[in-house]
Design an enzyme around this catalytic site. Structure first.
Site, short mmCIF file in Angstrom:
data_model
loop_
_atom_site.label_atom_id
_atom_site.label_comp_id
_atom_site.label_asym_id
_atom_site.label_seq_id
_atom_site.Cartn_x
_atom_site.Cartn_y
_atom_site.Cartn_z
N HIS A 1 36.21 51.77 49.85
CA HIS A 1 37.55 52.00 50.39
C HIS A 1 37.56 51.88 51.91
O HIS A 1 38.49 51.31 52.49
CB HIS A 1 38.07 53.38 49.96
CG HIS A 1 38.32 53.48 48.49
ND1 HIS A 1 39.58 53.60 47.96
CD2 HIS A 1 37.48 53.44 47.43
CE1 HIS A 1 39.51 53.65 46.64
NE2 HIS A 1 38.23 53.56 46.30
N ASP B 1 44.87 54.69 51.39
CA ASP B 1 44.48 54.04 50.14
C ASP B 1 45.01 54.85 48.97
O ASP B 1 45.68 55.88 49.15
CB ASP B 1 42.96 53.79 50.09
CG ASP B 1 42.15 55.05 49.86
OD1 ASP B 1 42.72 56.09 49.50
OD2 ASP B 1 40.91 55.00 50.03
N GLN C 1 24.59 42.05 52.91
CA GLN C 1 25.17 41.24 51.84
C GLN C 1 25.96 40.04 52.35
O GLN C 1 25.79 38.92 51.86
CB GLN C 1 26.06 42.13 50.97
CG GLN C 1 26.70 41.39 49.80
CD GLN C 1 27.23 42.33 48.76
OE1 GLN C 1 26.47 43.06 48.14
NE2 GLN C 1 28.55 42.34 48.57
N HIS D 1 27.98 43.61 40.62
CA HIS D 1 28.69 44.60 39.81
C HIS D 1 30.18 44.31 39.73
O HIS D 1 30.90 44.94 38.97
CB HIS D 1 28.47 46.00 40.39
CG HIS D 1 29.03 46.18 41.77
ND1 HIS D 1 28.82 45.28 42.79
CD2 HIS D 1 29.80 47.15 42.30
CE1 HIS D 1 29.44 45.70 43.88
NE2 HIS D 1 30.04 46.84 43.60
N TRP E 1 35.46 45.02 44.00
CA TRP E 1 36.40 44.05 44.58
C TRP E 1 35.95 43.53 45.94
O TRP E 1 36.12 42.36 46.26
CB TRP E 1 37.81 44.65 44.66
CG TRP E 1 38.87 43.59 44.85
CD1 TRP E 1 39.74 43.48 45.90
CD2 TRP E 1 39.16 42.49 43.97
NE1 TRP E 1 40.56 42.39 45.72
CE2 TRP E 1 40.23 41.76 44.55
CE3 TRP E 1 38.64 42.06 42.76
CZ2 TRP E 1 40.77 40.62 43.95
CZ3 TRP E 1 39.17 40.93 42.16
CH2 TRP E 1 40.22 40.23 42.76
N ASN E 2 35.36 44.39 46.77
CA ASN E 2 34.89 43.92 48.07
C ASN E 2 33.80 42.87 47.90
O ASN E 2 33.81 41.83 48.57
CB ASN E 2 34.34 45.09 48.90
CG ASN E 2 35.42 46.04 49.34
OD1 ASN E 2 36.54 45.63 49.60
ND2 ASN E 2 35.09 47.32 49.40
N GLU F 1 33.85 38.94 49.06
CA GLU F 1 32.80 38.42 49.94
C GLU F 1 32.14 37.19 49.33
O GLU F 1 31.84 36.22 50.03
CB GLU F 1 31.76 39.51 50.21
CG GLU F 1 32.28 40.60 51.13
CD GLU F 1 31.41 41.84 51.18
OE1 GLU F 1 31.82 42.82 51.82
OE2 GLU F 1 30.32 41.83 50.56
N ALA G 1 33.93 52.23 37.03
CA ALA G 1 35.30 52.10 37.55
C ALA G 1 36.02 50.93 36.87
O ALA G 1 35.98 50.79 35.65
CB ALA G 1 35.29 51.99 39.07
N GLU G 2 36.65 50.05 37.69
CA GLU G 2 37.43 48.95 37.11
C GLU G 2 36.64 47.65 37.04
O GLU G 2 37.19 46.57 36.84
CB GLU G 2 38.72 48.74 37.92
CG GLU G 2 38.62 47.83 39.13
CD GLU G 2 37.82 48.36 40.31
OE1 GLU G 2 37.75 47.64 41.33
OE2 GLU G 2 37.27 49.48 40.22
N GLN G 3 35.32 47.73 37.17
CA GLN G 3 34.51 46.52 37.31
C GLN G 3 34.53 45.62 36.07
O GLN G 3 34.39 44.41 36.18
CB GLN G 3 33.08 46.90 37.73
CG GLN G 3 33.04 47.50 39.13
CD GLN G 3 31.76 48.25 39.42
OE1 GLN G 3 30.80 48.20 38.65
NE2 GLN G 3 31.74 48.97 40.53
#
Length: 468
Positions: free
Chosen positions: A14, A109, A345, A360, A363-364, A368, A383-385
């Site tokens: 976040h 957020d 990364q 994984h 979203w970030n 990227e 989570a939402e992965q």
């Protein structure tokens, strides 16, 4: 100069995109930013980020005083519950802080919506920066309706969840926080998403070519108008644009410099993700069997939770030889690099030797990878992965998902070998690599001056400047 405040809930997933947007506003739109930071349970990665990031003088980082958390956080609390309770307790001095700062707007957020009540008292408009996909945003806005119309658990529904105007969501892909409606995580998630209609605008870290269906639904489907969805501003992709490189990081880049173009698979499962011991063993031997070049960011396994490193990100220095299979490092040392816990990364993804990214699907990390034109092997953890992995593999066409044998609790080494070979040297890899490169070019154009995302940000700044 327009002055805006930012507030992120804890966790690097976040903090990073909000901070990138704050820097973008300073550098490209003449905005001054006060960035409020919650420091309770702050990870080593968070500390390193704020102390190594290049921060312009017009961006002030303000640590919110730590509240007394004695007896408030308990060991049995799930991750999102901890995060929301920490945020709620930390926001007690927010009214005083904002009254002193007197910003034109506050950007929050999704898990900091208690700030809306404070800002209403101070007549400060609030904008929600949604740090996940627009696909999850559509589901989240639909959730209060789904909650009121559904008995029992969503995971027990006979068919997929039909979000208006969007591709169906398989129940097995639903995010963790809505898989058990009886626990605190679900109640917290529902609380926050139910308040989205109270903000002045939603800032989405995505763009048209990546999530065409979701963005179209948000703008055109009657349902989202009926629930008073605030104005939507797609401003993505915003990713981390600079990294502080240590001596160890320089060694990684030096190793990459000596590898052929597009030949290296980068494996990193996020700042908060961990594998079970059994799964880590299968992954390791699958990589060895593939005989492909790779960089593995290794983290000590845990059999408790896939999000086991969330609050300790960046601090778990360890010796991978202590938990990776016996002989693995020796057998792969000619064509692979094993790193403990953390790697630069963005720098690795930017490198021409990097040919694919096992991720994984946070979203970030997704953004990227795509901004640098790197296709993915989707390995969702929490989570939402899972939703992101399905989006990337089945709708966007930039990822491959390994498949577990029915009844197995791990993805076997033979399947790891298959997908790695398919992506690194097969026709499937060529197809998703081509699509990733298309999105790289699209992301570049849309972010330039005059591009849709750039213009969308200009509209937001115009609104702030028009405030009294």
């Amino acid at each position: 100069m327009c002055h805006v405040a930012f507030l992120s809930s804890p966790g690097m997933g976040h903090i990073i995109p909000l901070f990138q947007f704050a820097k973008h506003l300073v550098h490209h739109h003449g905005v001054r930013v006060s960035f409020l930071v919650i420091t309770v349970e702050a990870s080593a990665a968070q500390y390193q980020f704020f102390h190594s990031a290049i921060i312009p003088p017009e961006l002030q980082v303000i640590n919110i005083p730590q509240p007394d958390m004695a007896g408030i956080i308990t060991d049995d609390m799930l991750l999102l519950t901890q995060l929301c309770v920490i945020t709620q307790e930390s926001l007690k001095p927010l009214k005083f802080i904002l009254a002193e700062l007197n910003p034109k707007a506050l950007v929050i957020d999704i898990f900091a919506t208690q700030a809306i009540d404070v800002c209403e008292e101070l007549s400060i408009p609030v904008y929600s920066f949604f740090t996940a996909s627009a696909t999850l945003l559509t589901f989240s806005l639909y959730l209060p309706t789904l909650d009121s119309q559904t008995e029992g658990e969503f995971v027990d529904l006979p068919g997929p969840v039909e979000v208006p105007g969007c591709p169906p969501i398989r129940t097995e892909d639903l995010l963790d926080q809505v898989r058990n409606r009886k626990n605190e995580e679900y109640r917290w998630y529902l609380f926050h998403v139910s308040r989205m209609s109270l903000v002045a605008g939603i800032l989405a870290n995505t763009w048209q070519d990546l999530e065409r269906d979701a963005l179209k639904a948000l703008k055109e489907n009657p349902f989202f108008g009926e629930i008073s969805t605030p104005p939507l501003y797609p401003i993505g992709p915003l990713i981390k644009d600079d990294e502080f490189l240590t001596d160890n990081d320089a060694e990684i880049i030096s190793w990459l410099d000596n590898q052929p173009s597009n030949s290296v698979l980068f494996i990193s499962l996020g700042s908060g993700g961990t594998l079970s011991s059994k799964q880590l063993t299968e992954l390791a031997w699958g990589l060895e069997m593939s005989q492909q070049r790779f960089i593995l960011v290794a983290r000590k396994p845990t059999d408790a939770s896939a999000s086991g490193a969330f609050f300790s990100a960046g601090s778990d220095e360890n010796d991978p030889s202590a938990y990776l299979p016996d002989g693995f490092i020796q057998k792969t040392r000619e064509f692979a690099l094993v790193i403990s816990s953390w790697a630069p990364q963005v720098t690795v993804l930017r490198h021409e030797s990097t040919g694919a990214f096992m991720s994984h699907c946070g979203w970030n990390s997704t953004l990227e990878s795509l901004v640098h034109g790197v296709p993915m092997i989707a390995w969702p953890l929490y989570a939402e992965q899972r939703m992101n992995a399905t989006l990337l593999a089945e709708e966007v066409g930039v990822a491959v998902k390994p498949v577990a044998v029915p009844g197995d609790d791990v993805i076997r080494r033979e399947e790891v070998e298959r997908v790695v070979r398919a992506v690194m040297e097969g026709e499937q890899g060529k197809a998703i690599r081509g699509r990733a490169r298309e999105l790289k070019e699209s992301a570049r154009k849309i972010s330039e001056k005059g591009g849709l995302s750039y213009n969308s940000t200009c509209h937001v700044v115009e609104h702030w400047n028009s405030q009294g």
